[in-house]
Design a protein around this motif. Sequence first.
Motif, PDB file in Angstrom:
ATOM      1  N   GLU A   1       0.854  -1.152  -0.064  1.00 55.39           N
ATOM      2  CA  GLU A   1       0.038   0.086   0.095  1.00 55.39           C
ATOM      3  C   GLU A   1       0.980   1.205  -0.034  1.00 55.39           C
ATOM      4  OE1 GLU A   1      -2.702   0.025   3.170  1.00 55.39           O
ATOM      5  OE2 GLU A   1      -3.385  -2.009   2.846  1.00 55.39           O
ATOM      6  N   ILE A   2       0.931   1.954  -1.217  1.00 58.79           N
ATOM      7  CA  ILE A   2       1.483   3.320  -1.232  1.00 58.79           C
ATOM      8  C   ILE A   2       0.722   4.298  -0.833  1.00 58.79           C
ATOM      9  CG2 ILE A   2       3.127   4.484  -2.804  1.00 58.79           C
ATOM     10  CD1 ILE A   2       3.964   2.412  -4.178  1.00 58.79           C
ATOM     11  N   ASN A   3       0.687   4.824   0.352  1.00 54.97           N
ATOM     12  CA  ASN A   3      -0.339   5.930   0.659  1.00 54.97           C
ATOM     13  C   ASN A   3       0.271   7.065  -0.212  1.00 54.97           C
ATOM     14  OD1 ASN A   3      -1.427   4.090   2.454  1.00 54.97           O
ATOM     15  ND2 ASN A   3      -0.376   4.739   4.112  1.00 54.97           N
ATOM     16  N   SER A   4       1.634   7.339  -0.339  1.00 52.84           N
ATOM     17  CA  SER A   4       1.771   8.536  -0.962  1.00 52.84           C
ATOM     18  C   SER A   4       3.295   8.360  -1.261  1.00 52.84           C
ATOM     19  CB  SER A   4       1.668   9.711  -0.216  1.00 52.84           C
ATOM     20  OG  SER A   4       2.508   9.817   0.969  1.00 52.84           O
ATOM     21  N   LEU A   5       3.805   8.640  -2.223  1.00 57.45           N
ATOM     22  CA  LEU A   5       5.182   8.779  -3.057  1.00 57.45           C
ATOM     23  C   LEU A   5       5.522  10.190  -3.423  1.00 57.45           C
ATOM     24  CD1 LEU A   5       7.891   7.494  -3.207  1.00 57.45           C
ATOM     25  CD2 LEU A   5       7.017   6.675  -5.180  1.00 57.45           C
ATOM     26  N   THR A   6       6.156  10.790  -2.976  1.00 57.47           N
ATOM     27  CA  THR A   6       6.204  12.374  -3.412  1.00 57.47           C
ATOM     28  C   THR A   6       7.801  12.704  -3.254  1.00 57.47           C
ATOM     29  OG1 THR A   6       5.719  13.295  -1.273  1.00 57.47           O
ATOM     30  CG2 THR A   6       4.045  13.122  -3.007  1.00 57.47           C
TER      31      THR A   6
END
Length: 244
Positions: free
Chosen positions: A217-222
């Motif tokens: 689960e990638i909640n966010s990648l920034t």
Amino acid sequence: MSEEKGKLKYVFMIAFLLIIGGVFSAYASFSLLGPKDLGVEYTHEDYLSALEKTGMEIEYKGLTGEALEEYKKDAPKESFHDYNFEFSEYERKEFTLTAEESTALLNEIAPAFWWFDDLQVKVSPDGTMEGSSTADIKRLKADLYSDVVDDVPIPLPNTLNIYSKGQISITNNQLSAQPESFKLGPASLPTKYMSDESVSVMEDYFPRIYTVVPGLEINSLTSNSNGEFVFDGVIPQKVSVTEK
């Protein structure tokens, strides 16, 4: 043919036209001369640092640690369909990775199964992300995109140098992209072909590369202002790979 596959066919046709449009003297740069150098050089310490931040421990055919690292130096390319993968002990992790750490992790964590060679990634001061690699098109088609191969009406090379630049992020496993530049070998994809339709195809199909890990689960990648990749998500802490 479904609308989604029709869009994929459209994008592959553009890629093919770019390939055959190049002169033969430049053809070697599609794969033989290597991908674009982004100036990112990593060390084994960068890989160990990245691995420590993720918390993952990997066992491959009973090998771990330095024994596994030694084996990887001459490991042949293999299909993940021939192996059993056991992912366990999932945990939520939040961490940042430098360009060197990210590049090291992507190249070294599973080189026998990874579809991209000599990969480099970096973040520019304005937050734009760049990526460069030699993509193993033959293995990508067999491992991840076998369901759409028959819908691609044109031949593609077995390997292809790819370069991309733009605003890219992942939220809840969904890729979002605003491309500025995209190259297949020496040929740049014209801006008129980086349409919403083409981008939506990429956003639909690219996630297969990372969602191949069940439960990821990638909640966010920034990215941040320090030129680092910023990750928040749930990842397995134990990975065991054995032959079927």
